[in-house]
Design an enzyme around this catalytic site. Structure first.
Site, PDB file in Angstrom:
ATOM      1  N   ALA A 141       0.871  -0.917   0.200  1.00 57.57           N
ATOM      2  CA  ALA A 141      -0.012   0.250   0.091  1.00 57.57           C
ATOM      3  C   ALA A 141       1.005   0.958   0.241  1.00 57.57           C
ATOM      4  CB  ALA A 141      -0.853   0.597   1.525  1.00 57.57           C
ATOM      5  N   ALA A 142       2.307   1.400   0.035  1.00 56.93           N
ATOM      6  CA  ALA A 142       2.711   2.688   0.049  1.00 56.93           C
ATOM      7  C   ALA A 142       2.276   3.491  -1.787  1.00 56.93           C
ATOM      8  CB  ALA A 142       4.310   2.310   0.104  1.00 56.93           C
ATOM      9  N   GLY A 143       2.787   2.743  -2.583  1.00 58.09           N
ATOM     10  CA  GLY A 143       1.817   3.001  -3.509  1.00 58.09           C
ATOM     11  C   GLY A 143       0.713   3.507  -3.822  1.00 58.09           C
ATOM     12  N   ASP A 144      -0.109   3.217  -2.838  1.00 53.57           N
ATOM     13  CA  ASP A 144      -1.873   3.960  -3.167  1.00 53.57           C
ATOM     14  C   ASP A 144      -1.940   4.967  -2.527  1.00 53.57           C
ATOM     15  OD1 ASP A 144      -2.367   1.537  -4.160  1.00 53.57           O
ATOM     16  OD2 ASP A 144      -2.762   0.344  -2.976  1.00 53.57           O
TER      17      ASP A 144
END
Length: 310
Positions: free
Chosen positions: A257-260
């Site tokens: 979820a870093a990209g999200d």
């Protein structure tokens, strides 16, 4: 929360999943069975994650998507509502279960993810049409690729018809995007793997990101941001010179979820009419915090946490 951070509405059109997460010493190789040491269940899906990230940073957020008429669907929907997200455009489909992502996280923070779409596959162009009112009311419209591609295209077409700013996170990427898509995209935001797939070029450094971004811009995207994990992000704006933004240095625990987190925070800042450079900076700081925590939505920080991070 200041009025500035509440300006504008972000609409996320995308996936809603239940994440089943196993932690292990390393990622298993093909054919290998290894022992895990922790299991957890969280709310996830790229669309849901991005909506939560936008809401926690202070944005005004609506989401369009689909859950099943099962226990997972009820929990996922309640979780989004608890975050203050407008869920009026989330439909409940009785024919399929809520989407599931099976996530393996190694002790070094790297992960593998297998997604079973379930009810996310019911986000159809007809559903997009039913909820055009919320597209019309939005300022920024965000899509990913965990729903049917024809529905992503329908969303982009509708958003541009209403004059909205569009953000496309082309994840997961399996090949080049259709040629007619990119002219509809104001901000194309792939990571290094996705940029390489879309552009057909290796992306292993800042120079590789620059070449891929230029290729994607030539194909029609207005502005391209290639996220590079610990190496930061590369912005190629329309009609301007490229800029590299270094990432904060942190010890990664889980990159899920870093990209999200980046996408949601970035979109919320665009809706708050912040300069793109400031939006990228805040998005990177939020993403850096997220990788120091386990889980998808549980890892996403609030505005207070980002502002007070050292």
């Amino acid at each position: 929360m200041s009025k500035e951070t509440k300006q504008g509405l972000v609409l996320i059109v995308g996936s809603i999943n239940t994440d089943l997460v196993a932690r292990s010493p390393h990622l298993p190789r093909p054919g290998e069975t290894i022992g895990g040491h922790e299991f957890s269940e969280h709310s996830g899906g790229k669309g849901g994650n991005q909506a939560v990230a936008a809401a926690r940073i202070g944005g005004r957020v609506a989401m369009a998507g689909c859950v099943g008429a099962d226990a997972n669907g009820k929990v996922r929907l309640a979780g989004l509502e608890t975050e203050g997200i407008d869920c009026g455009a989330i439909e409940i489909d009785p024919s399929l279960p809520t989407g599931v992502a099976m996530v393996t996280v190694a002790d070094d923070g790297q992960n593998t993810i297998v997604v079973v779409a379930g009810s996310n596959g019911q986000v159809t162009p007809e559903m997009v049409k039913r909820h055009e009112a919320v597209i019309k009311s939005a300022d920024v419209v965000v899509c990913q690729l965990e729903i049917p591609w024809d529905s992503v295209y329908a969303t982009l077409v509708s958003a541009k018809r209403f004059g909205k700013l569009t953000v496309l996170n082309p994840a997961p990427a399996t090949g080049p995007l259709p040629a007619e898509w990119l002219p509809l995209v104001d901000y194309l935001v792939p990571n290094e793997v996705e940029a390489a797939i879309l552009a057909g070029l290796p992306v292993e450094s800042q120079s590789g990101a620059r070449r891929a971004a230029k290729e994607l811009q030539r194909a029609g995207a207005r502005n391209v941001i290639v996220t590079l994990g610990s190496q930061g992000a590369y912005l190629l704006p329309e009609g301007g010179e490229g800029t590299h933004f270094p990432a904060p240095k942190v010890d990664a625990v889980d990159t899920t979820a870093a990209g999200d987190t980046f996408i949601g925070v970035f979109a919320a800042q665009l809706a708050a009419r912040q300069p793109v450079e400031a939006a990228i900076d805040l998005a990177q700081r939020a993403a850096a915090i997220s990788v120091t925590r386990a889980g998808a939505q549980p890892s996403i920080p609030t505005r207070h946490e980002v502002d007070n991070a050292s």
